[in-house]
Each structure stands twice: as structure tokens, then as C-alpha cells.
Write a protein that holds these residues in place. Structure first.
Motif, PDB file in Angstrom:
ATOM      1  N   THR A  36       3.355  -9.069  -5.909  1.00 57.13           N
ATOM      2  CA  THR A  36       2.793  -7.765  -5.538  1.00 57.13           C
ATOM      3  C   THR A  36       2.881  -7.537  -4.035  1.00 57.13           C
ATOM      4  O   THR A  36       3.260  -6.448  -3.580  1.00 57.13           O
ATOM      5  CB  THR A  36       1.321  -7.677  -5.985  1.00 57.13           C
ATOM      6  OG1 THR A  36       1.247  -7.822  -7.412  1.00 57.13           O
ATOM      7  CG2 THR A  36       0.712  -6.345  -5.576  1.00 57.13           C
ATOM      8  N   ASN A  51       5.712  -4.839  -3.856  1.00 50.59           N
ATOM      9  CA  ASN A  51       5.008  -3.563  -3.945  1.00 50.59           C
ATOM     10  C   ASN A  51       4.338  -3.126  -2.645  1.00 50.59           C
ATOM     11  O   ASN A  51       3.855  -1.997  -2.551  1.00 50.59           O
ATOM     12  CB  ASN A  51       3.944  -3.626  -5.052  1.00 50.59           C
ATOM     13  CG  ASN A  51       4.562  -3.798  -6.421  1.00 50.59           C
ATOM     14  OD1 ASN A  51       5.663  -3.304  -6.677  1.00 50.59           O
ATOM     15  ND2 ASN A  51       3.880  -4.506  -7.307  1.00 50.59           N
ATOM     16  N   ILE A  52       4.265  -4.035  -1.662  1.00 54.51           N
ATOM     17  CA  ILE A  52       3.640  -3.680  -0.389  1.00 54.51           C
ATOM     18  C   ILE A  52       4.633  -3.764   0.775  1.00 54.51           C
ATOM     19  O   ILE A  52       4.870  -2.780   1.473  1.00 54.51           O
ATOM     20  CB  ILE A  52       2.411  -4.568  -0.115  1.00 54.51           C
ATOM     21  CG1 ILE A  52       1.339  -4.350  -1.192  1.00 54.51           C
ATOM     22  CG2 ILE A  52       1.831  -4.266   1.266  1.00 54.51           C
ATOM     23  CD1 ILE A  52       0.118  -5.241  -1.060  1.00 54.51           C
ATOM     24  N   PRO A  75       8.530  -1.745   0.041  1.00 52.34           N
ATOM     25  CA  PRO A  75       8.523  -0.280   0.150  1.00 52.34           C
ATOM     26  C   PRO A  75       8.294   0.191   1.581  1.00 52.34           C
ATOM     27  O   PRO A  75       8.886   1.180   2.021  1.00 52.34           O
ATOM     28  CB  PRO A  75       7.358   0.141  -0.764  1.00 52.34           C
ATOM     29  CG  PRO A  75       7.158  -0.994  -1.686  1.00 52.34           C
ATOM     30  CD  PRO A  75       7.535  -2.228  -0.933  1.00 52.34           C
ATOM     31  N   ARG A  76       7.444  -0.542   2.302  1.00 54.08           N
ATOM     32  CA  ARG A  76       7.159  -0.164   3.687  1.00 54.08           C
ATOM     33  C   ARG A  76       8.386  -0.353   4.570  1.00 54.08           C
ATOM     34  O   ARG A  76       8.699   0.494   5.404  1.00 54.08           O
ATOM     35  CB  ARG A  76       5.994  -1.004   4.200  1.00 54.08           C
ATOM     36  CG  ARG A  76       5.667  -0.751   5.659  1.00 54.08           C
ATOM     37  CD  ARG A  76       4.412  -1.461   6.068  1.00 54.08           C
ATOM     38  NE  ARG A  76       4.058  -1.150   7.449  1.00 54.08           N
ATOM     39  CZ  ARG A  76       2.832  -1.081   7.902  1.00 54.08           C
ATOM     40  NH1 ARG A  76       1.823  -1.325   7.086  1.00 54.08           N
ATOM     41  NH2 ARG A  76       2.583  -0.786   9.156  1.00 54.08           N
ATOM     42  N   LYS A 124      -1.092  11.600  -5.227  1.00 57.45           N
ATOM     43  CA  LYS A 124      -0.783  10.858  -4.009  1.00 57.45           C
ATOM     44  C   LYS A 124       0.349  11.488  -3.204  1.00 57.45           C
ATOM     45  O   LYS A 124       0.525  11.162  -2.022  1.00 57.45           O
ATOM     46  CB  LYS A 124      -0.416   9.417  -4.375  1.00 57.45           C
ATOM     47  CG  LYS A 124       0.840   9.298  -5.215  1.00 57.45           C
ATOM     48  CD  LYS A 124       1.100   7.853  -5.589  1.00 57.45           C
ATOM     49  CE  LYS A 124       2.358   7.720  -6.446  1.00 57.45           C
ATOM     50  NZ  LYS A 124       2.614   6.331  -6.838  1.00 57.45           N
ATOM     51  N   LEU A 147       1.995   4.336   3.876  1.00 51.11           N
ATOM     52  CA  LEU A 147       2.179   4.896   2.533  1.00 51.11           C
ATOM     53  C   LEU A 147       3.110   3.957   1.755  1.00 51.11           C
ATOM     54  O   LEU A 147       4.269   4.242   1.513  1.00 51.11           O
ATOM     55  CB  LEU A 147       2.774   6.304   2.609  1.00 51.11           C
ATOM     56  CG  LEU A 147       1.913   7.364   3.305  1.00 51.11           C
ATOM     57  CD1 LEU A 147       2.628   8.710   3.324  1.00 51.11           C
ATOM     58  CD2 LEU A 147       0.568   7.508   2.589  1.00 51.11           C
ATOM     59  N   THR A 148       2.570   2.792   1.411  1.00 51.84           N
ATOM     60  CA  THR A 148       3.395   1.725   0.822  1.00 51.84           C
ATOM     61  C   THR A 148       3.515   1.912  -0.682  1.00 51.84           C
ATOM     62  O   THR A 148       2.811   1.291  -1.470  1.00 51.84           O
ATOM     63  CB  THR A 148       2.789   0.348   1.140  1.00 51.84           C
ATOM     64  OG1 THR A 148       1.396   0.369   0.800  1.00 51.84           O
ATOM     65  CG2 THR A 148       2.955   0.017   2.600  1.00 51.84           C
ATOM     66  N   ASP A 149       4.422   2.767  -1.066  1.00 54.20           N
ATOM     67  CA  ASP A 149       4.683   3.034  -2.473  1.00 54.20           C
ATOM     68  C   ASP A 149       6.139   3.466  -2.569  1.00 54.20           C
ATOM     69  O   ASP A 149       6.609   4.266  -1.769  1.00 54.20           O
ATOM     70  CB  ASP A 149       3.750   4.138  -2.982  1.00 54.20           C
ATOM     71  CG  ASP A 149       3.835   4.300  -4.494  1.00 54.20           C
ATOM     72  OD1 ASP A 149       4.960   4.421  -4.994  1.00 54.20           O
ATOM     73  OD2 ASP A 149       2.784   4.307  -5.155  1.00 54.20           O
ATOM     74  N   TRP A 150       6.850   2.933  -3.568  1.00 56.91           N
ATOM     75  CA  TRP A 150       8.271   3.264  -3.683  1.00 56.91           C
ATOM     76  C   TRP A 150       8.520   4.754  -3.825  1.00 56.91           C
ATOM     77  O   TRP A 150       9.583   5.251  -3.426  1.00 56.91           O
ATOM     78  CB  TRP A 150       8.871   2.526  -4.877  1.00 56.91           C
ATOM     79  CG  TRP A 150       9.075   1.063  -4.652  1.00 56.91           C
ATOM     80  CD1 TRP A 150       8.355   0.034  -5.190  1.00 56.91           C
ATOM     81  CD2 TRP A 150      10.067   0.450  -3.811  1.00 56.91           C
ATOM     82  NE1 TRP A 150       8.829  -1.177  -4.738  1.00 56.91           N
ATOM     83  CE2 TRP A 150       9.890  -0.957  -3.894  1.00 56.91           C
ATOM     84  CE3 TRP A 150      11.087   0.958  -2.995  1.00 56.91           C
ATOM     85  CZ2 TRP A 150      10.691  -1.850  -3.208  1.00 56.91           C
ATOM     86  CZ3 TRP A 150      11.891   0.068  -2.304  1.00 56.91           C
ATOM     87  CH2 TRP A 150      11.693  -1.312  -2.407  1.00 56.91           C
ATOM     88  N   SER A 151       7.562   5.496  -4.377  1.00 58.32           N
ATOM     89  CA  SER A 151       7.780   6.932  -4.602  1.00 58.32           C
ATOM     90  C   SER A 151       7.942   7.697  -3.297  1.00 58.32           C
ATOM     91  O   SER A 151       8.635   8.719  -3.257  1.00 58.32           O
ATOM     92  CB  SER A 151       6.620   7.520  -5.408  1.00 58.32           C
ATOM     93  OG  SER A 151       5.388   7.362  -4.711  1.00 58.32           O
ATOM     94  N   TYR A 152       7.324   7.222  -2.209  1.00 59.01           N
ATOM     95  CA  TYR A 152       7.439   7.929  -0.936  1.00 59.01           C
ATOM     96  C   TYR A 152       8.849   7.810  -0.351  1.00 59.01           C
ATOM     97  O   TYR A 152       9.299   8.688   0.388  1.00 59.01           O
ATOM     98  CB  TYR A 152       6.416   7.395   0.066  1.00 59.01           C
ATOM     99  CG  TYR A 152       4.994   7.694  -0.341  1.00 59.01           C
ATOM    100  CD1 TYR A 152       4.502   8.991  -0.313  1.00 59.01           C
ATOM    101  CD2 TYR A 152       4.137   6.674  -0.783  1.00 59.01           C
ATOM    102  CE1 TYR A 152       3.206   9.270  -0.707  1.00 59.01           C
ATOM    103  CE2 TYR A 152       2.843   6.949  -1.173  1.00 59.01           C
ATOM    104  CZ  TYR A 152       2.384   8.252  -1.138  1.00 59.01           C
ATOM    105  OH  TYR A 152       1.100   8.527  -1.531  1.00 59.01           O
TER     106      TYR A 152
END
Length: 350
Positions: free
Chosen positions: A67, A71-72, A75-76, A133, A205-210
Motif C-alpha cells: 500500500t 498506492n502512496i 502515484p505521487r 474527491k 493528492l496521492t491517488d492514481w485517478s489524479y
């Protein structure tokens, strides 16, 4: 301006070099953080997510480790690469169109408009409304585009767009938006710190969607600019020279300004206002490689990614466990280096 063979030689040599530097920048950045995870585990986790390669890797790590890495951190880092590329490319375009080596992506007020939209989201607590989000980046992006529209309407006189009027309109609109931002901060009370932190730049905004918000604009913009590199080079010689070589000056200029502003708005909408990237990177490349945009633009894309990945790594580790706004780091790194380059190699930019 270099000949066709010269610019190809430069790209053949320097694109692989910069890509290698970018790879090692990502390698180092993803391997450091408050959670102590060894480099081998980091890259086993990343490789396990790759098609075909991942099928042969046995996951021997904890779920929390995966994770943190996938996931952190990743993405960042990818977001930093995309934002850096977008800002550097926008800066290169602005400097070419405006024939000003000190022009940056924030010159037309797009960033200020995006910042105001984001500040309103924080002020009124719209985070969980509208688009969930994605509310913050979408509102920031739309407000940035609306700012560009206002600047364009103010600058267009007698159906013509003059550069001096455009820049002046940008200054006027930025002044007005700055007053609106000051009012927003005055009303923010306990939310002031959050708004100020975002305005100083952040990749939290550490999320792949961004990443998906910025990536399409970079791809489309690079495709458009690829077909306009000759025209951009001609604009660097002056309007009259460009006109006599068959360039539709007004149309090309408008398209390039819109492309650069869209890149700026997309970057600011997910990262806040990060200064110096769009000013330093293309300017540095111009100082080193000359004023041919067939060289400046591709190298700016990679150079911006390298610069921001490195700056973000410093921002999140230098005062660990506290994290600094990335805009502070880019200013500390950019300003002295910019001064050094100007002293080291004084030249005629255009």
C-alpha cells in the motif's frame, strides 16, 4: 536555430541521457520515505504490478508495504513527473510565443484563477460534494480556464490579439483575483492553513485517478505542438519575419497560448501553484542547447519531470516526518541555479 540534422543529433544523444537520469530519480525517490523499506522490496512490489513480469513474482511482503509503495509513493511520483512536464512545456511555449525568456506558465493568470477555485472549495467544504474527491481539481481547472477566457476577451481589440495588451490584461486579472484570494483567506479562519499550504504547492493528492487529469492534456498538447514547432521557431524571429514565411501569426499564437494555458490549468488543479519549473527548465535548456524548439520542447518535457521528482523527494524527507510545500523547494533550488546560469553564460536568447 539549428539545422535538421543538428537538432536530431542533439535529441538522439540527450533524450536517452535525460531518461536515464529520470529513471534513477524515480528509483531513488520511491525508495526513500518515513517507512523504512529496502530497495529490493520496493522494486519487487513495482515489478509485481507490471503485466507478464508480475506473474513470476511471489509476493512475500506485507499488505501495508504494498500500500505504501504502490498506492502512496508511486502515484505521487508519477503525478510529480506529469506536473513537472506540463509546467516546463507550458513555460517553453509561453517563452516562445511571447518572445520573452522570463515568461512563465503563470503569466496570464491561469494559476491564480485555479488557486481561487481551489480556495473556494476549501472555504465552503465542497470536497465531498459534486464530483467527490475530484471536486478540487475539476473546480480549480474550470476556474483557471474561465480566467483565461476573461483575459482573452479583455486583450482582444478590433478582432486582433496584441501581446502587450494580452500581458497587461493578465496583470489586471491577476491583481483582481489576488484581492479575491485575500478576501477568501480572511474568511477562511481555521481553514486558512490548508488553503495556504495548497497555494504553496503540494503533491499530496496521492491517488492514481489524479494522474488521469493531467496526462490527457500533456498527450494532446504535445501532439498539437509537434505540428507547430516550425511556426514556434518562426515566431521567435518576430511577427513580421514569421508572417513572410507563411505563418498565420494570429491563429498559431492563439492555439499555442490556449495549449500552454490548458497545461498550466491542469497542472495547477492537482498540485497548487508550483513556481520556477516552467521558468527555469526551458530557459536552462535554451541556454545550453540554443533556441530551436524542436530541441527545447522534448527536453523540457523530461527535464521538468526530473526537476519536480527531485524537489518533491526533498520536500517530503528534509524535515521528516514533517513535509514542506514543494513550492518552497523549487524556489530554493531554482533561484540560485537560475542566477548561476545567467552569470555563467550570457547570450542572445532569440
Amino acid at each position: 536555430m539549428t539545422g535538421p540534422n543538428q537538432h536530431r543529433k542533439k535529441l538522439i544523444i540527450w533524450i536517452p541521457i535525460l531518461l536515464i537520469v529520470l529513471f534513477f530519480s524515480v528509483l531513488f525517490s520511491v525508495s526513500v520515505g518515513s517507512a523504512e523499506i529496502d530497495v529490493i522490496t520496493v522494486w519487487l512490489v513495482i515489478c509485481s504490478k507490471l503485466p507478464w513480469i508480475g506473474e513470476g513474482i511471489d509476493p512475500s511482503w506485507k499488505d501495508s508495504t504494498e500500500t505504501i509503495i504502490w498506492n502512496i509513493r508511486m502515484p505521487r511520483i508519477v503525478l510529480g513527473m506529469l506536473v513537472g512536464s506540463a509546467l516546463a512545456t507550458a513555460g517553453a511555449i509561453y517563452q516562445g510565443v511571447l518572445r520573452n525568456p522570463l515568461a512563465d506558465p503563470f503569466i496570464l493568470g491561469v494559476s491564480s484563477g485555479s488557486a481561487l477555485g481551489a480556495a473556494l472549495v476549501f472555504l465552503f467544504g465542497w470536497h465531498t460534494l459534486l464530483l467527490g474527491k475530484l471536486t478540487l481539481p475539476v473546480v480549480a481547472f474550470v476556474s483557471g480556464l474561465f480566467t483565461l477566457f476573461i483575459v482573452y476577451v479583455l486583450a482582444r481589440i478590433n478582432h486582433r490579439l496584441q501581446m502587450e495588451t494580452l500581458i497587461l490584461a493578465g496583470v489586471v486579472v491577476q491583481a483582481f483575483i489576488s484581492s479575491m484570494l485575500s478576501l477568501t483567506l480572511a474568511l477562511a479562519e481555521e481553514k486558512m492553513q490548508t488553503i495556504m499550504y495548497w497555494m504553496m504547492g503540494s503533491l499530496t493528492l496521492t491517488d492514481w485517478s489524479y494522474n488521469g487529469i493531467v496526462l490527457p492534456f500533456i498527450i494532446v498538447s504535445l501532439i498539437i505542438v509537434t505540428f507547430l514547432m516550425r511556426e514556434l521557431n518562426m515566431l521567435g524571429l518576430g511577427e513580421e519575419a514569421a508572417y513572410h514565411t507563411g505563418v498565420s501569426v494570429q491563429k498559431v499564437r492563439l492555439v499555442l497560448l490556449i495549449v500552454a494555458s490548458l497545461l498550466t490549468g491542469a497542472a495547477v488543479s492537482v498540485s497548487g501553484t508550483i513556481g520556477f519549473v516552467g521558468l527555469i527548465i526551458p530557459h536552462m535548456i535554451r541556454l545550453i542547447f540554443g533556441s530551436d524548439y524542436r530541441v527545447i520542447l522534448p527536453l523540457s518535457v523530461i527535464g521538468g519531470a526530473i526537476f519536480l521528482v527531485g524537489a518533491d523527494m526533498i520536500a517530503r524527507t528534509i524535515l521528516e516526518p514533517r513535509e514542506l510545500p514543494i513550492g518552497i523547494i523549487t524556489a530554493f533550488l531554482g533561484a540560485p541555479f537560475f542566477g548561476y546560469l545567467l552569470r555563467k553564460k550570457k547570450t542572445n536568447y532569440f
